[in-house]
Design a protein around this motif. Structure first.
Motif, PDB file in Angstrom:
ATOM      1  N   GLN A 244     -52.402  36.464  67.041  1.00 51.59           N
ATOM      2  CA  GLN A 244     -51.353  36.117  66.083  1.00 51.59           C
ATOM      3  C   GLN A 244     -50.035  35.853  66.797  1.00 51.59           C
ATOM      4  O   GLN A 244     -49.316  34.905  66.483  1.00 51.59           O
ATOM      5  N   LYS A 245     -49.704  36.685  67.779  1.00 51.45           N
ATOM      6  CA  LYS A 245     -48.458  36.496  68.534  1.00 51.45           C
ATOM      7  C   LYS A 245     -48.526  35.222  69.375  1.00 51.45           C
ATOM      8  O   LYS A 245     -47.555  34.481  69.476  1.00 51.45           O
ATOM      9  N   PHE A 246     -49.682  34.979  69.998  1.00 46.25           N
ATOM     10  CA  PHE A 246     -49.855  33.739  70.764  1.00 46.25           C
ATOM     11  C   PHE A 246     -49.669  32.528  69.857  1.00 46.25           C
ATOM     12  O   PHE A 246     -49.032  31.549  70.230  1.00 46.25           O
ATOM     13  N   SER A 247     -50.256  32.593  68.667  1.00 47.05           N
ATOM     14  CA  SER A 247     -50.170  31.472  67.738  1.00 47.05           C
ATOM     15  C   SER A 247     -48.734  31.204  67.326  1.00 47.05           C
ATOM     16  O   SER A 247     -48.314  30.053  67.224  1.00 47.05           O
ATOM     17  N   GLU A 248     -47.965  32.269  67.099  1.00 48.90           N
ATOM     18  CA  GLU A 248     -46.555  32.094  66.739  1.00 48.90           C
ATOM     19  C   GLU A 248     -45.763  31.476  67.884  1.00 48.90           C
ATOM     20  O   GLU A 248     -44.933  30.596  67.674  1.00 48.90           O
ATOM     21  N   ASN A 249     -46.013  31.933  69.111  1.00 56.48           N
ATOM     22  CA  ASN A 249     -45.266  31.435  70.275  1.00 56.48           C
ATOM     23  C   ASN A 249     -45.664  30.015  70.662  1.00 56.48           C
ATOM     24  O   ASN A 249     -44.811  29.211  71.037  1.00 56.48           O
TER      25      ASN A 249
ATOM     26  N   GLY B  86     -47.313  27.829  68.644  1.00 53.21           N
ATOM     27  CA  GLY B  86     -47.326  26.892  67.526  1.00 53.21           C
ATOM     28  C   GLY B  86     -48.667  26.201  67.395  1.00 53.21           C
ATOM     29  O   GLY B  86     -48.761  25.082  66.915  1.00 53.21           O
ATOM     30  N   GLN B  87     -49.707  26.874  67.837  1.00 54.26           N
ATOM     31  CA  GLN B  87     -51.051  26.304  67.854  1.00 54.26           C
ATOM     32  C   GLN B  87     -52.028  27.349  67.321  1.00 54.26           C
ATOM     33  O   GLN B  87     -51.806  28.541  67.440  1.00 54.26           O
ATOM     34  N   THR B  88     -53.114  26.902  66.739  1.00 54.24           N
ATOM     35  CA  THR B  88     -54.125  27.803  66.207  1.00 54.24           C
ATOM     36  C   THR B  88     -54.887  28.475  67.343  1.00 54.24           C
ATOM     37  O   THR B  88     -55.317  27.820  68.293  1.00 54.24           O
ATOM     38  N   ILE B  89     -55.069  29.789  67.230  1.00 55.51           N
ATOM     39  CA  ILE B  89     -55.860  30.554  68.190  1.00 55.51           C
ATOM     40  C   ILE B  89     -57.118  31.018  67.462  1.00 55.51           C
ATOM     41  O   ILE B  89     -57.038  31.654  66.417  1.00 55.51           O
ATOM     42  N   VAL B  90     -58.287  30.704  68.005  1.00 57.47           N
ATOM     43  CA  VAL B  90     -59.560  31.092  67.416  1.00 57.47           C
ATOM     44  C   VAL B  90     -60.140  32.222  68.254  1.00 57.47           C
ATOM     45  O   VAL B  90     -60.358  32.070  69.460  1.00 57.47           O
ATOM     46  N   VAL B  91     -60.385  33.389  67.614  1.00 57.15           N
ATOM     47  CA  VAL B  91     -60.988  34.522  68.309  1.00 57.15           C
ATOM     48  C   VAL B  91     -62.494  34.345  68.233  1.00 57.15           C
ATOM     49  O   VAL B  91     -63.081  34.271  67.157  1.00 57.15           O
TER      50      VAL B  91
END
Length: 79
Positions: free
Chosen positions: A53-58, A60-65
């Motif tokens: 979630q933090k990576f996605s905010e920083n 600005g891209q979707t992160i898929v776990v």
């Protein structure tokens, strides 16, 4: 003579750095996959989802776990 060569080389370096900066703006273009080598529902999965979630905010891209239970290093390298 040397001054003109120096000016041309400085201009070439400046142009190459400018073009590199323009290309770097669009990275990443696809969703980023975060591979977790443990099954979903555990503490590692919780930490991975919190970090994503933090990576996605920083970024600005979707992160898929991507949880891969009992995953060896070979399955991570194939991804």
């Amino acid at each position: 003579m040397y001054k003109s060569i120096l000016k041309c080389s400085i201009a070439a370096v400046a142009l190459s750095l400018t073009s590199m900066a323009l290309h770097a703006e669009s990275y990443p273009t696809k969703p980023v996959r975060l591979i977790v080598p443990f099954p979903p529902g555990g503490s590692v999965d919780y930490v991975a989802r919190t970090i994503s979630q933090k990576f996605s905010e920083n970024l600005g891209q979707t992160i898929v776990v991507d949880n891969r239970g009992a995953c060896q290093i070979s399955c991570v390298l194939r991804s």
